[in-house]
Write a protein that holds these residues in place. Sequence first.
Motif, mmCIF file in Angstrom:
data_model
loop_
_atom_site.group_PDB
_atom_site.id
_atom_site.type_symbol
_atom_site.label_atom_id
_atom_site.label_comp_id
_atom_site.label_asym_id
_atom_site.label_seq_id
_atom_site.Cartn_x
_atom_site.Cartn_y
_atom_site.Cartn_z
ATOM 1 N N VAL A 224 3.349 38.833 38.511
ATOM 2 C CA VAL A 224 2.611 38.405 37.589
ATOM 3 C C VAL A 224 2.976 36.723 37.110
ATOM 4 N N ILE A 225 4.274 36.336 37.123
ATOM 5 C CA ILE A 225 4.646 34.991 36.862
ATOM 6 C C ILE A 225 4.344 34.178 38.133
ATOM 7 N N TYR A 226 4.601 34.728 39.178
ATOM 8 C CA TYR A 226 4.062 33.911 40.340
ATOM 9 C C TYR A 226 2.739 33.649 40.588
ATOM 10 N N PHE B 290 9.413 41.156 28.449
ATOM 11 C CA PHE B 290 8.366 40.364 29.449
ATOM 12 C C PHE B 290 7.175 39.958 28.270
ATOM 13 N N LEU B 291 6.551 40.757 27.616
ATOM 14 C CA LEU B 291 5.533 40.510 26.788
ATOM 15 C C LEU B 291 6.195 39.538 25.943
ATOM 16 N N ASP B 292 6.947 39.530 25.455
ATOM 17 C CA ASP B 292 7.478 38.565 24.484
ATOM 18 C C ASP B 292 7.700 37.143 25.104
ATOM 19 N N LEU C 28 3.909 24.121 33.938
ATOM 20 C CA LEU C 28 4.994 24.429 34.972
ATOM 21 C C LEU C 28 6.189 24.768 34.471
ATOM 22 N N GLN C 29 6.540 23.570 33.560
ATOM 23 C CA GLN C 29 7.884 23.365 33.038
ATOM 24 C C GLN C 29 8.069 24.706 32.052
ATOM 25 N N THR C 30 7.140 24.992 31.111
ATOM 26 C CA THR C 30 7.359 26.045 30.233
ATOM 27 C C THR C 30 7.417 27.274 30.915
ATOM 28 N N ILE C 31 6.642 27.520 31.932
ATOM 29 C CA ILE C 31 6.906 28.889 32.507
ATOM 30 C C ILE C 31 8.294 28.979 33.298
ATOM 31 N N ASP C 32 8.798 27.926 34.101
ATOM 32 C CA ASP C 32 9.918 27.909 34.600
ATOM 33 C C ASP C 32 11.069 28.216 33.732
#
Length: 353
Positions: free
Chosen positions: A124-126, A273-275, A230-234
């Motif tokens: 999901v993240i990728y 993960f939802l959080d 991108l920075q926030t996700i990583d």
Amino acid sequence: MAGRGTDIVLGEGVTELGGLHILGTERHESRRIDNQLRGRSGRQGDPGSSRFYLSLEDDLLRIFGSDRIAGLMDKMGMTDGEPIEHNLISKAIENAQRKVEGHNFEIRKHLLDYDNVMNQQREVIYQQRRKVLEGRDLREMIREMVDEVLDPLLDPFLDEKTPPEEWDLAGLKERLILQFNLKVEIDAGQQSRADEVREGIRETIWQAYTRKVADIGPEIMGSLEQMVMLQTIDTAWKDHLLSMDHLREGIGLRGYGQRDPLREYQREGYETFLDMIARVKEQTIASLFRLQLAREEDVEALTAAQQQPLFFSHGGEEGPTPQKREKKKVGRNDPCPCGSGKKYKKCCGQTAT
């Protein structure tokens, strides 16, 4: 010897002597490795033989079959030091190996079940990260994020079952400032409906973001959006991986409470993960709404401040003016100047340190 590699070629004269003889000092917990060892003795048509020696105190027999084999030995009248060569003994050893192999298989299967939880989250993240890297429909993604962040924010303040005069509009305005860095004028009268007020707030927020995009420039804003997302996700993903590691380390203790550790790991991992997803959206939106263009004079002032030296020169010397001691320094073993008669280190010097 039991690993993969080049086939063993016997040297000159070895074939006549009977070939390669494999001597094993114990039986491995895997039958496959024992068979690989045996196979080394007869490669490429050469003669060979193998012989394994083992004890009832070996780990394989002691844990998975020692008592049963010892009972068989007693029935057959075997004594200490006598070779174990009966077919029943060999079958008992193979059964012990099957138990170990089955146990190891269950361990690997159990680990795979845990890994599948992280693999699903990783996909999901990728996938989300790939969309951001491709840069397609970023503005639409951001609008969806705004809606998904705004709805749970408004729920405690705008309730259809609560009269409009009882809505906490002041608290709502504070929450909107914290999340969107925006003062929103809320037009709510006695006849107002919650859904209408929600829609008005939604449009006001998105109009403010549209103006920000126009001020900064669509192309520049697109690059900033991509970088922030991108920075926030990583960052959030790395923190999530650490949280999942901590969860997995202690999840086995749930078994003492008659709960399945795997199901508990799946449930709590999903909630975590939802959080994380909700946190990514909130942080992304908060960062984008706080973006501002730096004025040229501000940049020049900042650059000038950064070029200033840390210390100014005094009297032709670099650095601050050195301070001179007015009185002679008191040694640690000198009499204390307070007149107590004690050494300085045992009196005032001890307090100073």
